[in-house]
Design a protein around this motif. Structure first.
Motif, mmCIF file in Angstrom:
data_model
loop_
_atom_site.group_PDB
_atom_site.id
_atom_site.type_symbol
_atom_site.label_atom_id
_atom_site.label_comp_id
_atom_site.label_asym_id
_atom_site.label_seq_id
_atom_site.Cartn_x
_atom_site.Cartn_y
_atom_site.Cartn_z
ATOM 1 N N LEU A 124 29.125 -23.715 -35.438
ATOM 2 C CA LEU A 124 29.475 -24.981 -36.076
ATOM 3 C C LEU A 124 28.187 -25.720 -36.405
ATOM 4 O O LEU A 124 27.309 -25.820 -35.552
ATOM 5 C CB LEU A 124 30.340 -25.818 -35.128
ATOM 6 C CG LEU A 124 30.697 -27.219 -35.582
ATOM 7 C CD1 LEU A 124 32.128 -27.554 -35.177
ATOM 8 C CD2 LEU A 124 29.744 -28.251 -35.030
ATOM 9 N N ASN A 125 28.081 -26.207 -37.633
ATOM 10 C CA ASN A 125 26.919 -26.981 -38.054
ATOM 11 C C ASN A 125 27.351 -28.096 -38.998
ATOM 12 O O ASN A 125 28.219 -27.888 -39.839
ATOM 13 C CB ASN A 125 25.902 -26.087 -38.794
ATOM 14 C CG ASN A 125 25.281 -25.074 -37.879
ATOM 15 O OD1 ASN A 125 24.570 -25.427 -36.955
ATOM 16 N ND2 ASN A 125 25.560 -23.805 -38.128
ATOM 17 N N PHE A 126 26.724 -29.249 -38.848
ATOM 18 C CA PHE A 126 26.954 -30.346 -39.788
ATOM 19 C C PHE A 126 25.904 -30.282 -40.888
ATOM 20 O O PHE A 126 24.710 -30.281 -40.597
ATOM 21 C CB PHE A 126 26.864 -31.708 -39.089
ATOM 22 C CG PHE A 126 28.076 -32.067 -38.291
ATOM 23 C CD1 PHE A 126 29.171 -32.652 -38.902
ATOM 24 C CD2 PHE A 126 28.134 -31.812 -36.934
ATOM 25 C CE1 PHE A 126 30.297 -32.975 -38.167
ATOM 26 C CE2 PHE A 126 29.250 -32.135 -36.189
ATOM 27 C CZ PHE A 126 30.340 -32.720 -36.813
ATOM 28 N N ASP A 127 26.346 -30.224 -42.139
ATOM 29 C CA ASP A 127 25.428 -30.379 -43.268
ATOM 30 C C ASP A 127 25.096 -31.864 -43.430
ATOM 31 O O ASP A 127 24.021 -32.218 -43.892
ATOM 32 C CB ASP A 127 26.062 -29.890 -44.577
ATOM 33 C CG ASP A 127 26.262 -28.384 -44.597
ATOM 34 O OD1 ASP A 127 25.732 -27.681 -43.711
ATOM 35 O OD2 ASP A 127 26.950 -27.899 -45.510
ATOM 36 N N GLN A 128 26.061 -32.698 -43.052
ATOM 37 C CA GLN A 128 25.926 -34.145 -43.230
ATOM 38 C C GLN A 128 26.861 -34.824 -42.238
ATOM 39 O O GLN A 128 28.001 -34.395 -42.074
ATOM 40 C CB GLN A 128 26.323 -34.442 -44.671
ATOM 41 C CG GLN A 128 26.568 -35.844 -45.041
ATOM 42 C CD GLN A 128 26.839 -35.933 -46.547
ATOM 43 O OE1 GLN A 128 26.056 -35.494 -47.360
ATOM 44 N NE2 GLN A 128 27.968 -36.513 -46.893
ATOM 45 N N GLU A 153 35.453 -31.250 -44.824
ATOM 46 C CA GLU A 153 34.912 -32.521 -45.320
ATOM 47 C C GLU A 153 35.839 -33.646 -44.873
ATOM 48 O O GLU A 153 37.049 -33.582 -45.093
ATOM 49 C CB GLU A 153 34.804 -32.504 -46.845
ATOM 50 C CG GLU A 153 33.810 -31.482 -47.348
ATOM 51 C CD GLU A 153 33.617 -31.531 -48.856
ATOM 52 O OE1 GLU A 153 33.692 -32.643 -49.427
ATOM 53 O OE2 GLU A 153 33.400 -30.464 -49.436
ATOM 54 N N ASN A 154 35.250 -34.667 -44.252
ATOM 55 C CA ASN A 154 35.996 -35.839 -43.791
ATOM 56 C C ASN A 154 35.412 -37.084 -44.444
ATOM 57 O O ASN A 154 34.228 -37.361 -44.270
ATOM 58 C CB ASN A 154 35.892 -35.986 -42.272
ATOM 59 C CG ASN A 154 36.492 -34.814 -41.537
ATOM 60 O OD1 ASN A 154 37.465 -34.223 -41.972
ATOM 61 N ND2 ASN A 154 35.901 -34.467 -40.405
ATOM 62 N N ARG A 155 36.249 -37.819 -45.172
ATOM 63 C CA ARG A 155 35.812 -39.073 -45.802
ATOM 64 C C ARG A 155 36.466 -40.227 -45.066
ATOM 65 O O ARG A 155 37.702 -40.334 -45.008
ATOM 66 C CB ARG A 155 36.192 -39.116 -47.276
ATOM 67 C CG ARG A 155 35.672 -40.371 -47.962
ATOM 68 C CD ARG A 155 35.904 -40.311 -49.483
ATOM 69 N NE ARG A 155 35.284 -41.433 -50.130
ATOM 70 C CZ ARG A 155 35.836 -42.647 -50.209
ATOM 71 N NH1 ARG A 155 37.016 -42.881 -49.670
ATOM 72 N NH2 ARG A 155 35.198 -43.628 -50.829
ATOM 73 N N TYR A 156 35.634 -41.111 -44.503
ATOM 74 C CA TYR A 156 36.138 -42.204 -43.667
ATOM 75 C C TYR A 156 36.730 -43.326 -44.518
ATOM 76 O O TYR A 156 36.071 -43.881 -45.390
ATOM 77 C CB TYR A 156 35.019 -42.741 -42.764
ATOM 78 C CG TYR A 156 34.594 -41.698 -41.774
ATOM 79 C CD1 TYR A 156 35.369 -41.418 -40.651
ATOM 80 C CD2 TYR A 156 33.439 -40.954 -41.977
ATOM 81 C CE1 TYR A 156 35.001 -40.436 -39.757
ATOM 82 C CE2 TYR A 156 33.062 -39.962 -41.080
ATOM 83 C CZ TYR A 156 33.852 -39.712 -39.977
ATOM 84 O OH TYR A 156 33.486 -38.726 -39.096
#
Length: 151
Positions: free
Chosen positions: A43-47, A71-74
């Motif tokens: 698991l890695n976060f690009d952003q 992708e999660n948009r708050y």
């Protein structure tokens, strides 16, 4: 082509205070620990941008196997109370899931009661409610272990 809708509704109690449980969602470092899918996976976060209007991008999957982009948009963040975000999951450039997640936090006698509701659409048989439920249950158990470790 098919579209199946589904809802996951989970509630879990944690021994820590609300601010501590909420902080585990708002920190990239914390999420790297408790969101880790386990042995044989990566698991890695690009952003990671925990702010209203911002988006997290996370890649995960079995090492040497199928990879996913989440992708999660708050949409709403109320510190210590609620997190709402739109979410999508894709693999090999194909959308497998799109939905909304709401996480709420409230004080309870023992610490914190956290509720999570995920409502979504599963596309073309590539994903399903059972897989998401199992994934969330595993992550919430890992969150409990993370919080129990004094974080």
């Amino acid at each position: 082509m098919s579209v199946i809708e589904g809802t996951i509704d989970l509630t879990k109690d944690f021994a820590g205070p609300v601010d501590t449980v909420f902080a585990a969602w708002s920190s990239e470092e914390a999420q790297r620990v408790w969101s880790d899918p386990g042995e044989g996976w990566e698991l890695n976060f690009d952003q990671f941008r925990f702010a209203v209007g911002e988006t997290d991008v996370c890649r995960f999957g079995a090492i040497g196997g199928q990879q996913y982009v989440n992708e999660n948009r708050y949409l709403e963040i109320e510190a210590g109370r609620r997190i709402v975000y739109s979410t999508s999951l894709s693999s090999d450039g194909r959308l497998t899931f799109a939905g909304t997640v709401a996480v709420t936090f409230e004080e309870a006698d023992h610490g914190t009661r956290m509720s999570l509701v995920e409502q979504g659409l599963y596309f073309d048989g590539q994903d399903d409610v059972a897989g998401h439920r199992s994934g969330w249950e595993g992550m919430l158990e890992a969150l409990g272990r993370y919080l129990g470790g004094g974080h």
